[in-house]
Enzyme design. Structure first.
Site, PDB file in Angstrom:
ATOM      1  N   ASN A   1       3.848  -3.096  -5.083  1.00 37.36           N
ATOM      2  CA  ASN A   1       2.975  -2.009  -4.344  1.00 37.36           C
ATOM      3  C   ASN A   1       2.626  -2.456  -2.967  1.00 37.36           C
ATOM      4  O   ASN A   1       2.013  -3.413  -2.601  1.00 37.36           O
ATOM      5  CB  ASN A   1       1.738  -1.920  -5.122  1.00 37.36           C
ATOM      6  CG  ASN A   1       0.858  -0.959  -4.705  1.00 37.36           C
ATOM      7  OD1 ASN A   1       0.820  -0.318  -3.332  1.00 37.36           O
ATOM      8  ND2 ASN A   1      -0.199  -0.375  -5.405  1.00 37.36           N
TER       9      ASN A   1
ATOM     10  N   HIS B   1       3.967   7.162  -3.975  1.00 33.65           N
ATOM     11  CA  HIS B   1       3.442   5.941  -3.775  1.00 33.65           C
ATOM     12  C   HIS B   1       3.971   5.168  -4.873  1.00 33.65           C
ATOM     13  O   HIS B   1       3.786   5.338  -6.274  1.00 33.65           O
ATOM     14  CB  HIS B   1       1.890   5.961  -3.868  1.00 33.65           C
ATOM     15  CG  HIS B   1       1.272   4.711  -3.949  1.00 33.65           C
ATOM     16  ND1 HIS B   1       1.656   3.820  -3.027  1.00 33.65           N
ATOM     17  CD2 HIS B   1       0.135   4.074  -4.584  1.00 33.65           C
ATOM     18  CE1 HIS B   1       0.816   2.624  -3.256  1.00 33.65           C
ATOM     19  NE2 HIS B   1      -0.005   2.953  -4.153  1.00 33.65           N
TER      20      HIS B   1
ATOM     21  N   CYS C   1      -3.974   2.928  -0.403  1.00 33.80           N
ATOM     22  CA  CYS C   1      -2.582   3.565  -0.549  1.00 33.80           C
ATOM     23  C   CYS C   1      -2.194   4.880  -0.342  1.00 33.80           C
ATOM     24  O   CYS C   1      -0.917   5.186  -0.209  1.00 33.80           O
ATOM     25  CB  CYS C   1      -2.328   3.140  -2.104  1.00 33.80           C
ATOM     26  SG  CYS C   1      -2.682   1.450  -2.532  1.00 33.80           S
TER      27      CYS C   1
END
Length: 323
Positions: A280, A250, A114
C-alpha cells in the site's frame, strides 16, 4: 464543445530497496503466508536513508514528462497528493517545482491520505476545465516507512514507498462519454470515522507519530464505499460497469480489490493489480498502477478507466476517465 483534462503522460518511481515478506519474519510473529493470505502483498519498496518524498515525486514527474515528450517549462501547475511530506511546510509540491527547474506557474499539496490522488485529480480537472491552467502534473508520493510502528504486525507489513505521476492537458471534447479525458468525479468524506485510521502524532503531540488502524473496520467501510463511489461516478458520466475497460483501484488489499470488482460486476482480468509488488503506497498507488498498466500495454488510448480510493478521514472518491 467542452474542455476536458486529458492524460498526456504517466510515470512512476520506486526506491531501490525491495523488502520481501520473509524479511519481517526475523523481527515479528508473522510469516510470508500470513501476509499474503490477508493482504495479497508479497513485497514492497522502502526509501533509502535520506531519500525523501519530494525526491521520489521529482523522479516520477520526470518520467511522466518524458512519456509526454514535454519539459518542465510546458507545465502550468503541480498538485501533489501526500501524507508524508518532507516538512510541515513548505509543501512538497513547491520542492518538486524547484527540483524540476520549473520557475513559472504554481504548486500545492493535497492531503486526503490514500484517497489523495483522486482528490488531486479532481482539483486539477476543475482548474483545467475553468481555464486556470492548461497542463498540470498530478503526483502521488509517499514514504510511509517513516511512520510505521515496527512492532505492530497488523500495519507495518502492509505499506511501501513510491511515487506516481500523471500529466493532464486541456483538450476539446463534445461533452459526451466518448470524449477523451476526465468524464466525472465523485468525492466524499466523513470525519466521524477518524479513529479507525490515523497517525497518532502532529502538532497536538509534538511528535511525528505512528500509523494506527482498525483493520476490520477499514475493510468494511472500504468495500461498501468504494463500490458506491465508482457507481456514482459512472452514473454522472452516463455509463455503467459494462462500459469499463479497466478498474484501477487504490492498491491497499487484494481482498478489498476483489470485493469491489465483484460489486461492479467486473472480472479480475479487467482490474490493474500491483499491490503484490508494491504494498500500500497510499496516494502513490493509483498513479503507480496507471503507469504500470500503460507500460505493460494493457491501458490503451480510448479505454475507459475507473479509479477509486479510500483513506483516513475517512475520505473516499473516484474518477472516471477515457485514456
Amino acid at each position: 464543445m467542452v474542455t476536458r483534462a486529458i492524460v498526456r503522460g504517466v510515470g512512476h518511481y520506486l526506491p531501490a530497496r525491495v523488502v520481501e515478506n520473509a524479511e519481517f519474519e526475523k523481527s515479528l510473529d508473522t510469516s510470508d503466508e500470513w501476509i499474503r493470505t490477508r493482504s495479497g502483498i508479497e513485497r514492497r519498496h522502502f526509501a533509502a536513508e535520506g531519500e525523501t518524498t519530494s525526491e521520489m515525486a521529482i523522479k516520477a514527474a520526470r518520467a511522466a514528462l518524458d512519456d509526454a515528450g514535454l519539459g518542465p517549462d510546458d507545465v502550468d501547475a503541480i498538485v501533489l497528493a501526500t501524507s508524508t511530506a518532507d516538512f510541515t511546510f513548505p509543501s512538497a509540491a513547491t520542492m518538486v517545482q524547484a527540483g524540476l527547474g520549473m520557475t513559472r506557474g504554481f504548486a500545492f499539496d493535497v492531503q486526503a491520505v490514500c484517497a489523495g490522488f483522486v482528490f488531486a485529480m479532481a482539483n486539477a480537472n476543475a482548474m483545467i476545465a475553468t481555464g486556470q491552467a492548461r497542463r498540470i502534473l498530478v503526483i502521488g508520493a509517499e514514504t510511509f516507512s517513516r511512520i510505521m510502528d515496527w512492532e505492530d504486525r497488523g500495519t507495518c507489513v502492509l505499506f511501501g514507498d513510491g511515487a506516481g505521476a500523471v500529466l493532464l492537458e486541456a483538450g476539446e471534447g463534445q461533452g459526451s462519454a466518448d470524449d477523451r479525458g476526465i468524464l466525472s468525479v465523485d468525492l466524499h468524506s466523513d470525519g466521524r470515522h477518524r479513529d479507525i485510521l490515523y497517525v497518532d502524532g502532529g502538532t497536538s503531540t509534538g511528535t511525528t507519530g505512528y500509523l494506527r488502524m482498525l483493520g476490520k473496520e477499514v475493510f468494511r467501510h472500504a468495500v461498501e464505499k468504494l463500490a458506491d463511489t465508482a457507481h456514482a461516478a459512472l452514473d454522472k458520466a452516463g455509463l455503467t460497469g459494462a462500459d469499463v475497460d479497466w478498474l484501477v483501484p487504490h492498491q491497499a488489499n487484494l481482498r478489498i480489490i476483489k470485493a469491489t470488482a465483484q460489486r461492479l460486476h467486473l472480472p479480475m482480468e479487467r482490474v490493474i493489480v500491483t499491490v503484490q509488488d508494491h504494498g500500500n503506497t497510499s496516494a502513490a498507488s493509483i498513479p503507480l498502477a496507471l503507469s504500470v498498466g500503460k507500460a505493460e500495454g494493457r491501458i490503451r488510448p480510448g479505454d475507459l478507466v475507473v479509479t477509486e480510493a479510500i483513506g483516513g478521514g475517512l475520505a473516499w472518491g473516484s474518477v472516471v476517465l477515457r485514456w
